[in-house]
Scaffold this motif. Structure first.
Motif, mmCIF file in Angstrom:
data_model
loop_
_atom_site.group_PDB
_atom_site.id
_atom_site.type_symbol
_atom_site.label_atom_id
_atom_site.label_comp_id
_atom_site.label_asym_id
_atom_site.label_seq_id
_atom_site.Cartn_x
_atom_site.Cartn_y
_atom_site.Cartn_z
ATOM 1 N N ARG A 57 0.808 -1.245 0.000
ATOM 2 C CA ARG A 57 0.000 0.000 0.000
ATOM 3 C C ARG A 57 0.828 1.276 0.000
ATOM 4 O O ARG A 57 0.280 2.363 0.042
ATOM 5 N N ARG A 58 2.148 1.135 -0.041
ATOM 6 C CA ARG A 58 3.003 2.321 0.035
ATOM 7 C C ARG A 58 3.798 2.495 -1.262
ATOM 8 O O ARG A 58 4.595 3.402 -1.386
ATOM 9 N N GLY A 59 3.548 1.592 -2.208
ATOM 10 C CA GLY A 59 4.239 1.702 -3.490
ATOM 11 C C GLY A 59 5.519 0.894 -3.572
ATOM 12 O O GLY A 59 5.841 0.143 -2.656
ATOM 13 N N LEU A 60 6.212 1.049 -4.676
ATOM 14 C CA LEU A 60 7.406 0.236 -4.894
ATOM 15 C C LEU A 60 8.416 0.972 -5.757
ATOM 16 O O LEU A 60 8.076 1.890 -6.499
ATOM 17 N N ARG A 61 9.672 0.553 -5.662
ATOM 18 C CA ARG A 61 10.738 1.114 -6.490
ATOM 19 C C ARG A 61 11.818 0.064 -6.686
ATOM 20 O O ARG A 61 11.959 -0.855 -5.881
ATOM 21 N N LEU A 62 12.576 0.221 -7.767
ATOM 22 C CA LEU A 62 13.653 -0.724 -8.030
ATOM 23 C C LEU A 62 14.797 -0.509 -7.051
ATOM 24 O O LEU A 62 15.109 0.629 -6.694
ATOM 25 N N THR A 63 15.424 -1.587 -6.618
ATOM 26 C CA THR A 63 16.669 -1.479 -5.854
ATOM 27 C C THR A 63 17.773 -1.232 -6.888
ATOM 28 O O THR A 63 17.532 -1.341 -8.092
ATOM 29 N N PRO A 64 18.987 -0.903 -6.455
ATOM 30 C CA PRO A 64 20.081 -0.757 -7.423
ATOM 31 C C PRO A 64 20.243 -2.010 -8.292
ATOM 32 O O PRO A 64 20.430 -1.911 -9.496
#
Ligand code: MN
Ligand code: MN
Ligand code: MN
Ligand code: MN
Lengths: 219, 219
Positions: A57-64
């Motif tokens: 519920r807080r979203g997502l992003r790519l790790t390095p």
DNA sequence: TCTTTTATCTTGATTATTCAAGATATATGT
DNA sequence: ACATATATCTTGAATAATCAAGATAAAAGA
């Protein structure tokens, strides 16, 4: 050894997080035509593999790690597209689909052969930058034609998603590098007009102008 | 829309049934490094799809549909191999693996482009015949070097399965078209010797001679 | 703040592909 | 013909990827 499914997820996330630095389950689902539940399951998996940071519920992003894996796929995709146009004499309208498949199976050896044969290119047939083998990519700050003032411009990039758009642009000679003058732009009517060599005029709608990216011509 | 798994099964069955016209679950399992149970399951499936005739415990064979699907994959595989050698300047030792992947994803358009660019070739880099678009294939009746009498011969085909074998052959100049004389052949000792230009001699074992196919040189 | 809408999540089920292990049929050797 | 070895089959379970439908949280509107 990411599966092609995983590679496609990573590529989508890279695209979607370009703006704000992160994205959401729903956006990924829409982009890949999947149900949100399917994406949630995959995000748990990718998070476990260390490819994405995912807080429910807080979203997502790519790790390095996720980002470099994604850039590797983007590099392959764009090199393949350019190869197909340049060497195989295929049309810029049809190479995207083909590259979408090939990007997952071509060996590093073959990719490097293409890269070499093409002279270590930095742009694909649609003007998108090609990341180098280390994932470095030259930022592009071109604006959509729909958002600039009247003046002289050069086409530097077009969206490669829609073959019909590419076909029309090609027919009208609006390929990468083409220069023209933006004469009128009626945002309310959703139409704009450009002028080229010999006073030739060309009208297009905003959905189109939204997908053609230009840079100002100093001269 | 056969999946790549299915395409690989079909290709294997085509290979295996070449001799007797049919094959068995166990042979397919061995060829693909799978358990017999897995193959049994798949045979039931392929039988349901109309690709194979399968009678439990009685063996299996491709239906006409199965055969043409298999030939289509073989055609792609061999055209791709030739393309990689001829156009991409890749080595004949490495193209098999690459083609093994590409054969499942390359579009008909691109295959035809390669075919055209190569001048509608009939042999792949290892001497195997390339089926045409309709699945017609020229039969090859070359014999393994291990099974012929002393005399003059020409290399017309080599097995493309083992990169080490291909590497050695290449190093020794034993490529497609090479002519030589078979001087001694000691089947008991498992060794044979050939002579080429300028009395140059070359010995090889039977496992190797089993994989090099030759035709007699009339002259 | 209370209600409605939208986004996200959870659960249960499906399809494709595969293996391990045990059951059964077939082939082989004496 | 009988015992043994080999091939094949069946069953139960696992993994990857996916959807449908219902539950829940968050955002938007009144
Ligand atoms: Mn593309
Ligand atoms: Mn592109
Ligand atoms: Mn091959
Ligand atoms: Mn070959």
């Amino acid at each position: 050894m990411a599966t092609s499914t995983v590679e496609n997820y990573l590529k989508s996330i890279l695209r979607l997080q370009r703006r704000s630095g992160s994205t959401a389950v729903g956006e990924v689902a829409r982009e890949l035509s999947l149900t949100p539940g399917t994406v949630t399951t995959m995000m748990r998996h990718l998070s476990g593999e260390g490819y994405v940071d995912y807080q429910p519920r807080r979203g997502l992003r790519l790790t390095p790690d996720g980002e470099s894996a994604a850039l590797r796929v983007v590099r392959r995709h764009r090199l393949i597209e350019l190869f197909l146009v340049q060497v195989m004499a295929m049309d810029w309208t049809e190479v995207h689909e083909e590259a979408e498949q090939l990007e997952h199976v071509v060996s590093d050896r073959l990719i490097d052969r293409m890269d070499e044969m093409l002279g270590r290119p930095t742009r694909d047939p649609h003007g998108d930058p090609i990341p180098d083998a280390e994932g470095n990519i030259v930022a592009m700050e071109a604006l959509p034609l729909a958002e600039v003032e009247s003046g002289m411009y050069r086409v530097v990039r077009v969206s490669d998603q829609d073959p019909d758009l590419l076909g029309w642009l090609d027919e009208k000679g609006m390929t990468i590098g083409e220069e023209f003058e933006l004469s009128h732009c009626n945002r309310a009517a959703g139409v704009l007009e450009i002028v080229r060599e010999e006073a030739e005029r060309l009208q297009m709608g905003m959905q189109v102008a939204e997908r053609v990216f230009v840079e100002s011509v100093s001269a």
